[in-house]
Design a protein around this motif. Structure first.
Motif, PDB file in Angstrom:
ATOM      1  N   LEU A  36     -24.906  19.283 -23.894  1.00 38.94           N
ATOM      2  CA  LEU A  36     -24.320  19.097 -25.222  1.00 38.94           C
ATOM      3  C   LEU A  36     -23.169  20.064 -25.476  1.00 38.94           C
ATOM      4  O   LEU A  36     -22.223  19.732 -26.191  1.00 38.94           O
ATOM      5  N   GLU A  37     -23.248  21.255 -24.863  1.00 41.57           N
ATOM      6  CA  GLU A  37     -22.194  22.257 -25.032  1.00 41.57           C
ATOM      7  C   GLU A  37     -21.083  22.111 -23.994  1.00 41.57           C
ATOM      8  O   GLU A  37     -20.213  22.966 -23.870  1.00 41.57           O
ATOM      9  N   LYS A  38     -21.130  21.021 -23.220  1.00 41.59           N
ATOM     10  CA  LYS A  38     -20.124  20.698 -22.200  1.00 41.59           C
ATOM     11  C   LYS A  38     -20.030  21.767 -21.113  1.00 41.59           C
ATOM     12  O   LYS A  38     -18.960  22.014 -20.558  1.00 41.59           O
ATOM     13  N   LYS A  39     -21.153  22.401 -20.799  1.00 41.17           N
ATOM     14  CA  LYS A  39     -21.188  23.321 -19.669  1.00 41.17           C
ATOM     15  C   LYS A  39     -21.349  22.490 -18.400  1.00 41.17           C
ATOM     16  O   LYS A  39     -21.793  21.348 -18.440  1.00 41.17           O
ATOM     17  N   LYS A  40     -21.002  23.086 -17.269  1.00 41.10           N
ATOM     18  CA  LYS A  40     -21.163  22.397 -15.991  1.00 41.10           C
ATOM     19  C   LYS A  40     -22.654  22.274 -15.674  1.00 41.10           C
ATOM     20  O   LYS A  40     -23.389  23.257 -15.725  1.00 41.10           O
ATOM     21  N   VAL A  41     -23.079  21.063 -15.336  1.00 43.22           N
ATOM     22  CA  VAL A  41     -24.457  20.823 -14.901  1.00 43.22           C
ATOM     23  C   VAL A  41     -24.384  20.027 -13.605  1.00 43.22           C
ATOM     24  O   VAL A  41     -23.834  18.926 -13.574  1.00 43.22           O
ATOM     25  N   TYR A  42     -24.895  20.633 -12.529  1.00 43.44           N
ATOM     26  CA  TYR A  42     -24.881  19.985 -11.223  1.00 43.44           C
ATOM     27  C   TYR A  42     -26.308  19.628 -10.816  1.00 43.44           C
ATOM     28  O   TYR A  42     -27.211  20.450 -10.936  1.00 43.44           O
ATOM     29  N   VAL A  43     -26.495  18.402 -10.336  1.00 41.67           N
ATOM     30  CA  VAL A  43     -27.783  17.970  -9.805  1.00 41.67           C
ATOM     31  C   VAL A  43     -27.586  17.769  -8.309  1.00 41.67           C
ATOM     32  O   VAL A  43     -26.727  16.984  -7.893  1.00 41.67           O
ATOM     33  N   LEU A  44     -28.373  18.484  -7.502  1.00 39.85           N
ATOM     34  CA  LEU A  44     -28.274  18.335  -6.056  1.00 39.85           C
ATOM     35  C   LEU A  44     -29.056  17.095  -5.643  1.00 39.85           C
ATOM     36  O   LEU A  44     -30.260  17.003  -5.877  1.00 39.85           O
ATOM     37  N   ASN A  45     -28.360  16.120  -5.055  1.00 36.61           N
ATOM     38  CA  ASN A  45     -28.996  14.853  -4.670  1.00 36.61           C
ATOM     39  C   ASN A  45     -30.198  15.065  -3.756  1.00 36.61           C
ATOM     40  O   ASN A  45     -31.175  14.330  -3.828  1.00 36.61           O
ATOM     41  N   ASN A  46     -30.129  16.097  -2.902  1.00 34.33           N
ATOM     42  CA  ASN A  46     -31.241  16.387  -1.994  1.00 34.33           C
ATOM     43  C   ASN A  46     -32.502  16.786  -2.760  1.00 34.33           C
ATOM     44  O   ASN A  46     -33.592  16.709  -2.222  1.00 34.33           O
ATOM     45  N   PHE A  73     -23.299  12.234 -20.054  1.00 32.44           N
ATOM     46  CA  PHE A  73     -23.450  13.523 -20.739  1.00 32.44           C
ATOM     47  C   PHE A  73     -22.598  14.605 -20.077  1.00 32.44           C
ATOM     48  O   PHE A  73     -22.392  15.669 -20.637  1.00 32.44           O
ATOM     49  N   GLY A  74     -22.138  14.352 -18.844  1.00 33.91           N
ATOM     50  CA  GLY A  74     -21.299  15.333 -18.149  1.00 33.91           C
ATOM     51  C   GLY A  74     -21.906  15.927 -16.895  1.00 33.91           C
ATOM     52  O   GLY A  74     -21.283  16.753 -16.230  1.00 33.91           O
ATOM     53  N   ALA A  75     -23.123  15.518 -16.544  1.00 27.69           N
ATOM     54  CA  ALA A  75     -23.754  16.044 -15.324  1.00 27.69           C
ATOM     55  C   ALA A  75     -23.072  15.458 -14.097  1.00 27.69           C
ATOM     56  O   ALA A  75     -22.572  14.335 -14.130  1.00 27.69           O
ATOM     57  N   GLU A  76     -23.039  16.246 -13.032  1.00 26.63           N
ATOM     58  CA  GLU A  76     -22.471  15.779 -11.764  1.00 26.63           C
ATOM     59  C   GLU A  76     -23.568  15.784 -10.708  1.00 26.63           C
ATOM     60  O   GLU A  76     -24.247  16.789 -10.514  1.00 26.63           O
ATOM     61  N   PHE A  77     -23.743  14.645 -10.030  1.00 22.26           N
ATOM     62  CA  PHE A  77     -24.684  14.543  -8.924  1.00 22.26           C
ATOM     63  C   PHE A  77     -23.907  14.828  -7.642  1.00 22.26           C
ATOM     64  O   PHE A  77     -22.929  14.149  -7.350  1.00 22.26           O
ATOM     65  N   VAL A  78     -24.333  15.856  -6.904  1.00 22.52           N
ATOM     66  CA  VAL A  78     -23.585  16.268  -5.721  1.00 22.52           C
ATOM     67  C   VAL A  78     -24.462  16.266  -4.475  1.00 22.52           C
ATOM     68  O   VAL A  78     -25.653  16.559  -4.542  1.00 22.52           O
ATOM     69  N   THR A  79     -23.845  15.913  -3.364  1.00 21.03           N
ATOM     70  CA  THR A  79     -24.517  15.970  -2.069  1.00 21.03           C
ATOM     71  C   THR A  79     -23.945  17.158  -1.316  1.00 21.03           C
ATOM     72  O   THR A  79     -22.732  17.316  -1.228  1.00 21.03           O
ATOM     73  N   VAL A  80     -24.832  17.988  -0.804  1.00 22.40           N
ATOM     74  CA  VAL A  80     -24.423  19.205  -0.112  1.00 22.40           C
ATOM     75  C   VAL A  80     -24.804  19.085   1.358  1.00 22.40           C
ATOM     76  O   VAL A  80     -25.944  18.752   1.681  1.00 22.40           O
ATOM     77  N   LYS A  81     -23.835  19.342   2.223  1.00 24.70           N
ATOM     78  CA  LYS A  81     -24.114  19.364   3.659  1.00 24.70           C
ATOM     79  C   LYS A  81     -24.324  20.803   4.068  1.00 24.70           C
ATOM     80  O   LYS A  81     -23.527  21.669   3.725  1.00 24.70           O
ATOM     81  N   LEU A  82     -25.408  21.030   4.803  1.00 29.59           N
ATOM     82  CA  LEU A  82     -25.726  22.383   5.223  1.00 29.59           C
ATOM     83  C   LEU A  82     -24.811  22.827   6.361  1.00 29.59           C
ATOM     84  O   LEU A  82     -24.646  22.135   7.348  1.00 29.59           O
ATOM     85  N   THR A  83     -24.200  23.993   6.174  1.00 27.89           N
ATOM     86  CA  THR A  83     -23.441  24.660   7.234  1.00 27.89           C
ATOM     87  C   THR A  83     -23.773  26.131   7.116  1.00 27.89           C
ATOM     88  O   THR A  83     -24.273  26.585   6.095  1.00 27.89           O
ATOM     89  N   SER A  84     -23.494  26.861   8.130  1.00 26.71           N
ATOM     90  CA  SER A  84     -23.724  28.306   8.051  1.00 26.71           C
ATOM     91  C   SER A  84     -22.370  28.999   7.965  1.00 26.71           C
ATOM     92  O   SER A  84     -21.338  28.348   7.952  1.00 26.71           O
TER      93      SER A  84
END
Length: 201
Positions: A95-105, A134-145
């Protein structure tokens, strides 16, 4: 009387700032993201890639990273009916337009949905779409070192800042190194001296 209370607030603020300089109590956490869920490898990779810090989930978090999302939490927030304190913080962040990320994994309902009827899948998709609205972003993260599968060293903004703090003022970069976009911006901004050397085959 009002002036006295104002004076007390100013003095308290100055004391906290002075303590923070020495003990780290009052540090600026403008890059700190509150985490909802467990600290997984995927979460660590996301935080490293985005060059943010992890903090405890609270109202003062700059943003939220969700590493584990249950079907119940997804549906409650989509319908703006949070039950737990953490769900209320997530909804407030949206609601406050902060960044909200959801990790698809971290979507705990993924395997469940694959076996479900079309109507159930449709409802879940609607809920995810509502989160996106609402502004949430669903992101996919690939693991790297830090060195990826091709043994390439990764140069990040954070690593450059640490080396600058140690007095390093010149760097050598080869083909076998990867410079992140944020690091490139940092190099331009600080006008750092980089020598590019091509690897001999």
């Amino acid at each position: 009387m009002d002036n006295f209370e104002e004076l007390v607030q100013i003095v308290t603020q100055k004391v906290l700032e002075a303590l923070g300089d020495k003990t780290g109590i009052y540090q600026d956490k403008t890059n700190a993201f509150g985490v909802y869920g467990e600290e997984t490898e995927v979460l660590k990779q996301f935080i490293k890639d985005s060059e943010h810090e992890i903090s405890v989930l609270s109202d003062s978090s700059t943003g939220v990273v969700i590493s584990q999302l249950s079907l119940e939490t997804l549906m409650r927030i989509a319908n703006m009916l949070p039950e737990t304190p953490a769900e209320k913080i997530i909804l407030e962040a949206l609601l406050e337009k902060k960044k909200v990320y959801v990790l698809n994994n971290g979507k705990e309902y993924r395997s469940l949905i694959k076996k479900s009827l079309y109507g159930v899948k449709e409802q879940v998709q609607k809920a995810e779409n509502q989160w996106s609205k609402f502004g949430a972003e669903f992101v996919t993260v690939k693991l790297t070192s830090v060195t990826n599968e091709n043994n390439k060293k990764v140069i990040t903004r954070e690593s450059l800042q640490k080396e600058m703090n140690q007095g390093i003022s010149e760097w050598t970069v080869t083909d076998s190194m990867i410079v992140t976009p944020l690091a490139k911006d940092f190099i331009r901004e600080k006008q750092l001296k980089f020598n590019y050397v091509r690897n001999e085959e």
